[in-house]
Scaffold this active site. Structure first.
Site, PDB file in Angstrom:
ATOM      1  N   SER A  43     -41.261  53.871  -7.562  1.00 13.26           N
ATOM      2  CA  SER A  43     -42.042  53.205  -6.510  1.00 13.26           C
ATOM      3  C   SER A  43     -42.153  51.701  -6.707  1.00 13.26           C
ATOM      4  O   SER A  43     -42.703  51.014  -5.844  1.00 13.26           O
ATOM      5  CB  SER A  43     -43.460  53.806  -6.471  1.00 13.26           C
ATOM      6  OG  SER A  43     -44.220  53.383  -7.588  1.00 13.26           O
ATOM      7  N   LYS A  44     -41.650  51.177  -7.817  1.00 18.69           N
ATOM      8  CA  LYS A  44     -41.903  49.781  -8.159  1.00 18.69           C
ATOM      9  C   LYS A  44     -40.991  48.811  -7.392  1.00 18.69           C
ATOM     10  O   LYS A  44     -40.018  49.202  -6.766  1.00 18.69           O
ATOM     11  CB  LYS A  44     -41.763  49.580  -9.664  1.00 18.69           C
ATOM     12  CG  LYS A  44     -42.713  50.451 -10.482  1.00 18.69           C
ATOM     13  CD  LYS A  44     -44.159  50.242 -10.095  1.00 18.69           C
ATOM     14  CE  LYS A  44     -45.136  50.953 -11.018  1.00 18.69           C
ATOM     15  NZ  LYS A  44     -45.128  52.400 -10.908  1.00 18.69           N
ATOM     16  N   HIS A  45     -41.316  47.519  -7.479  1.00 21.04           N
ATOM     17  CA  HIS A  45     -40.549  46.496  -6.752  1.00 21.04           C
ATOM     18  C   HIS A  45     -39.059  46.616  -7.050  1.00 21.04           C
ATOM     19  O   HIS A  45     -38.230  46.546  -6.144  1.00 21.04           O
ATOM     20  CB  HIS A  45     -41.020  45.090  -7.153  1.00 21.04           C
ATOM     21  CG  HIS A  45     -42.382  44.728  -6.674  1.00 21.04           C
ATOM     22  ND1 HIS A  45     -43.530  45.097  -7.329  1.00 21.04           N
ATOM     23  CD2 HIS A  45     -42.772  44.005  -5.594  1.00 21.04           C
ATOM     24  CE1 HIS A  45     -44.584  44.624  -6.684  1.00 21.04           C
ATOM     25  NE2 HIS A  45     -44.155  43.956  -5.631  1.00 21.04           N
TER      26      HIS A  45
END
Length: 400
Positions: A179-181
């Protein structure tokens, strides 16, 4: 209207380079090494050490800081619980400090109230992509001789008073979880400028191999083909990532600016949607800071609308859904029931620390009222549509 791809041909190209090498010892770990060098450069730090995930990075940062049995580590309760579970993994005691009502972030004043003779380190969390007020936190840490570890899992390329987040503490931890950048599906990395900390991070995460060094992340054939080679000079964990993770993360790093910008674009549409609404309150961002918006979060006035009712109506209008904030860490069953795989003996027998008695009133007020909207829209049109649905939902309850 801006549109990008989450995964491009670049990621695929780098992965194929790894697969074409057939995991030969001649080629293995080259992608991870490239990732570490480029990530350190991007984050303006001297060293970057990659690991299997963003919890392992925090654990290793604590071990490198010398945190151990009976030590206390101050951390916020309003975040994903890895920020405190890692403390238990280091056989230490998580101590929870309250957050600010406007920024939702841990504060220097609340940290100082929790410092004791047993405090060894502080973990700050850049929640949703916004850094805490770090200058006073660092002042307190230096005053008491404490190490500060930034948990920047949700915060890539944000700024604090014009400085890049990740350059503020003694160490900073980032996550490559899905889910991270930037993501490789999983993975994490720690950055630091300190030679001693970097060497410990390297060795502790690499099974304690003696031949691992500041610039050397793995042992070689020359090492292991020597019958007199002494491998393990200290206890270590096997937290090293694979070159497949390194390949994807490297490609994502090269595209990081555009990946972060898409989330900021989505957040701007959400901010416009809530303008004029006095019962939804966004996370406060100071004029000197820049938010990287891993997510867009607001606090709901539940005297106006029930949390579940708001989410239900938003989804009825076509919204993608709304996430809640995490249960406060000390309210999770593992903490309330002291289910720490035997580590509870270190806490109960020695310090009689009872998480059922912990109180962080501001965090307890905020958590059940927080509405978290996703920002990972790679087509701006999708973000605009969700923002319009948010405005439609607000108008519905205003007219009700």
């Amino acid at each position: 209207m801006k549109k990008i791809e989450r995964v491009t041909e670049l990621e695929k190209q780098y992965v194929m380079e790894v697969l074409d090498g057939e995991f030969s010892s001649k080629t293995s770990y080259k992608m991870v090494t490239r990732l570490e060098k480029e990530f350190a450069k991007k984050m303006h730090r001297k060293y970057a050490i990659a690991m299997v995930n963003g919890t392992a990075t925090l654990h290793m940062a604590l071990e490198a800081a010398g945190v151990g049995i009976g030590d206390e580590v101050i951390c916020p309760p309003l975040t994903m619980s890895s920020s405190s579970l890692c403390v238990l993994q280091a056989n230490a005691i998580p101590v929870f400090a309250d957050v600010d009502n406007d920024t939702f972030l841990i504060t220097a004043d609340n940290i100082e109230k929790k410092i004791t003779s047993k405090t060894k380190a502080i973990i700050t969390v850049s929640l949703y992509g916004l850094s805490p007020d770090m200058d006073p936190i660092m002042e307190i840490a230096h005053k008491h001789g404490l190490k500060v570890i930034e948990d920047d899992a949700q915060c890539f390329l944000a700024k604090y008073k014009g400085r890049l987040v990740g350059t503020l503490g003694d160490m900073a931890s980032f996550s490559f979880q899905s889910s991270k950048h930037m993501t490789a599906g999983e993975g994490g990395i720690v950055v630091t400028d300190d030679d001693e900390l970097a060497l410990k991070l390297r060795r502790y995460s690499g099974l304690g191999y003696g031949s691992i060094g500041l610039e050397k992340g793995r042992i070689t054939k020359d090492d292991i083909q020597d019958p007199n080679y002494e491998r393990h000079v200290i206890l270590g964990w096997n937290y090293r990532p694979t070159d497949l993770v390194g390949a994807v993360a490297l490609a994502q790093l090269e595209r990081l600016d555009e990946l972060v910008e898409m989330r900021k674009i989505a957040a701007r549409h959400f901010l416009n949607a809530i303008k004029g609404c006095n019962w939804l309150r966004a996370q406060k961002v100071n004029d000197t800071d820049e938010h990287s918006y891993w997510a867009f979060c607001v606090v709901l006035d539940t005297n106006k609308v029930n949390w579940y009712e708001f989410r239900k109506k938003f989804m009825e209008f076509g919204g993608d859904g709304i996430y809640s904030a995490w249960k406060l860490s000390y309210m999770e069953p593992a903490f309330k029931n002291m289910n720490f795989l035997g580590r509870e003996k270190l806490i109960n027998n020695k310090y009689e620390y009872d998480y059922n008695k912990v109180k962080c009133p501001i965090a307890e007020y905020l958590q059940p009222r927080m509405l978290q909207f996703k920002t990972d829209y790679w087509d701006e049109a999708d973000a605009m549509k969700q923002a319009e649905i948010l405005k439609q939902t607000i108008d519905y309850f205003d007219k009700r």
